[in-house]
Scaffold this active site. Structure first.
Site, PDB file in Angstrom:
ATOM      1  N   SER A 218       0.846  -1.123  -0.106  1.00  0.00           N
ATOM      2  CA  SER A 218       0.053   0.019  -0.140  1.00  0.00           C
ATOM      3  C   SER A 218       0.839   1.159   0.064  1.00  0.00           C
ATOM      4  CB  SER A 218      -1.148  -0.042   1.229  1.00  0.00           C
ATOM      5  OG  SER A 218      -1.994   0.921   0.974  1.00  0.00           O
ATOM      6  N   GLU A 342      -9.429  -5.056  -4.243  1.00  0.00           N
ATOM      7  CA  GLU A 342      -8.889  -4.172  -3.458  1.00  0.00           C
ATOM      8  C   GLU A 342      -9.909  -3.193  -2.717  1.00  0.00           C
ATOM      9  OE1 GLU A 342      -5.864  -3.550  -2.713  1.00  0.00           O
ATOM     10  OE2 GLU A 342      -4.618  -4.338  -4.340  1.00  0.00           O
ATOM     11  N   HIS A 435      -7.670  -5.627  -0.135  1.00  0.00           N
ATOM     12  CA  HIS A 435      -6.590  -4.977   0.315  1.00  0.00           C
ATOM     13  C   HIS A 435      -5.967  -5.285   1.506  1.00  0.00           C
ATOM     14  CE1 HIS A 435      -3.968  -1.572  -0.414  1.00  0.00           C
ATOM     15  NE2 HIS A 435      -4.054  -1.214   0.963  1.00  0.00           N
TER      16      HIS A 435
END
Length: 597
Positions: A218, A342, A435
């Site tokens: 990330s 995600e 995610h």
């Protein structure tokens, strides 16, 4: 095989004997660094050194300044426990039930984990940069410990802290004075300083300073891309791994100055008083003002993200995405990929990201009138929730990552993946391969006792398989600069992509219609305060958030590993995420209670 580590077999390519040079690491874990002697802790399979300073504390006159050299010490520094994390909201330093890590501006430290066995050659080094939207996070999370990766992979694992939020990603350089300068890109400068420490010191821990892989997830993956775009970082690492990077984060100088003034407005500080006032302000007052200004900017321009490096023309000549698309990045091998779902994690907690139709429409308004109508045909079912979440996640993460793959593959080996594996509990709660879930196999969470709660219902064998797949490829890449031979390079002709699932496969140009939809689309830019792109005044929605920790932090808080599972599935995994050490005051010589390796 035993579940204490990755399975041996055709795909296990961790290679060679382990290595701690005789005479450099003592029986008590003492190592001499360029700044002084440190004492770590020897566990059953690894040695730990925690909270080693790589820069001077950025406090007082050093607040908002580039990292400065460490002041050497003469006594033996106790490196058996974690010290402070950076300034951030309290939830970011929650390591487990009743375990809260202290916060301080004095947090520029890193951790080293090395296998406890001896051999005759240096090990590859893997430097992990944590995520958290550049707003929160700590290298002290147990998930990031690197114990299993180091012990079974025969590598040195380094994890770093860096300045967050306003302290790392606000640019107050406009308010410098001759006697009191401020610098830009402080978080990025911290990461470079940490890599310079690694280059100067890692050999003393058994590592090879000429074989360093940086990897992150990330915001940490975005940091990897930023380092590839930073000229002064050249030579500090030999390869990179970017897991779910929001790759087109990045500010122009004009945007960074506009946003800095918005922060001052939140603090009722006049520009002419800014230098002194920022130096003297309580750090959490600055943090809250930064967060409030961020919330308002993201509500105004969906898809824009203010906590990001600035293309200042000095440290960072171009935004990372412009560097990649223009061919201006370091010539090093790169692994890059995203998760299939995600957006699901963010949609559950916030509407700040464009995972809802009205926000995606506004985000795409800057791309021209033809893009948004095409979303309906490209994502079947749109604007229904499931299709909208997939479209928003692709827009925010996959879209710019493809641009990075294309640009970097024109001159350097590039390997693309998509992470598709979802344990049954994540499927049950409609999260899928969302995610941050790829961090579980990256760090070998399946070998932790608490992971059984996540694999209840029959997913354990699949997670074991995916863990072996990722770790074998990551470790082979760290050792040689290439993943296993079963993973072909990404090219713009074939667009070969490893689909990481149980079982795995290679697809050429997966979701090609969606890739073509997003081609050339860029994130929106910030414009003067209070004025929307239509020229209308945008309402300030942050007044009801006196703590300043509202929607922006809701968005990135969802990124905290397993947050959704812990919150929605009532999985009691938080103790497994903690390090298990109580946190003494930073000046204390008394280490916290030990935990087993």
């Amino acid at each position: 095989m035993s579940e204490s580590g990755p399975e041996a077999g055709a795909e296990r390519s961790h290679g060679g004997p382990s290595h701690i040079p005789d005479g450099q690491v003592s029986a008590t874990g003492q190592v001499t660094t360029t700044d002084g002697v440190v004492r770590g802790r020897r566990g059953r399979r690894v040695l730990h050194w925690r909270s080693l300073p790589y820069a001077a504390p950025p406090v007082g006159d050093l607040r908002f300044r580039a990292p400065q050299p460490v002041r050497p010490w003469t006594d033996v520094r106790d490196a058996t426990y974690f010290r402070a994390a950076g300034i951030q909201p309290r939830f970011g330093v929650r390591l487990g039930p009743r375990k809260i890590q202290e916060m301080s501006e004095d947090s520029l430290t890193l951790n080293v984990v090395a296998p406890a066995t001896v051999s005759a050659r240096p090990r590859p080094v893997m430097v992990f940069i944590h995520g958290g939207g550049y707003l929160f996070g700590t290298s002290a999370l147990r998930l990031y410990s690197g114990v299993q990766l180091a012990a079974d992979g025969d590598v040195i694992v380094v994890s770093i802290n860096y300045r967050l939020g306003a302290f790392g990603y606000a640019d107050f350089s406009e308010f410098s004075t001759p006697d009191s300068p401020y610098d830009s890109n402080l978080g990025l400068r911290d990461q470079i300083a940490a890599l310079r420490w690694v280059r100067a010191n890692i050999a003393a821990f058994g590592g090879d300073p000429e074989n360093v892989t940086i990897f992150g997830e990330s915001a940490g993956a975005h940091a990897v891309l930023s380092l590839l775009a930073t000229p002064s970082a050249e030579g500090l690492f030999q390869r990179g791994i970017a897991q779910s990077p929001p790759a087109d984060w990045g500010l122009t100088v004009a945007e960074s100055r506009e946003f800095a003034r918005r922060i001052l407005d939140r603090m009722d500080i006049r520009p002419e008083d800014a230098n002194r006032a920022l130096r003297e302000a309580d750090p959490h007052d600055i943090r809250r003002a930064f967060n409030r200004a961020s919330n308002a900017a993201m509500a105004e321009f969906p898809g824009f993200f203010p906590a990001a490096p600035v293309a200042d023309g000095d440290l960072l000549p171009r935004t990372p995405i412009d560097a990649f698309t223009g061919g201006h990045t370091h010539r090093v091998p790169l692994i890059i990929g995203t998760c299939r779902n995600e957006g699901a994690l963010f949609n559950r907690f916030t509407d700040t990201l464009p995972t809802r139709p009205e926000r995606l429409k506004r985000a795409l308004s800057v791309a021209g009138p033809d893009i948004y109508p095409r979303v309906f045909s490209t994502y079947p079912g749109f604007p229904a929730e499931r299709a909208a979440i997939r479209a928003g996640g692709d827009y925010f993460f996959w879209r710019p990552s493809v641009a990075v793959m294309e640009g970097h593959s024109r001159h350097s080996p590039t390997y693309a993946y998509r992470y598709d594996f979802a344990p049954r509990v994540f499927q049950l709660y409609k999260l899928g391969a969302t995610h941050a879930t790829d961090l579980l196999p990256t760090f070998g969470a399946v070998y932790e006792p608490w992971s059984r709660a996540l694999t209840a219902g029959g997913s354990r064998r699949g997670l074991l398989s995916v863990t072996r797949r990722i770790q074998n490829n990551w470790l082979h890449f760290a050792r040689t600069g290439e993943p296993l031979a079963s993973w072909p390079r990404y090219t713009e002709d074939a667009r070969s992509t490893l689909i990481i699932d149980a079982p795995a496969r290679v697809d050429n140009d997966p979701d090609s219609d969606r890739r073509k939809l997003w081609a050339g689309v860029r994130a929106p830019l910030l414009v003067p305060a209070g004025v929307g792109r239509s020229g209308t005044v945008v309402e300030d929605t942050t007044a009801a958030d006196p703590a300043g920790d509202g929607s922006l932090l809701d968005a990135v808080a969802a990124e905290h590993p397993l947050a959704a599972a812990a919150a929605d599935a009532a999985v009691n995994a938080t103790d497994g995420l903690s390090d298990g050490d109580e946190r003494p005051e930073p000046d204390s010589d008394t280490p916290g209670p030990k935990h087993s390796d």
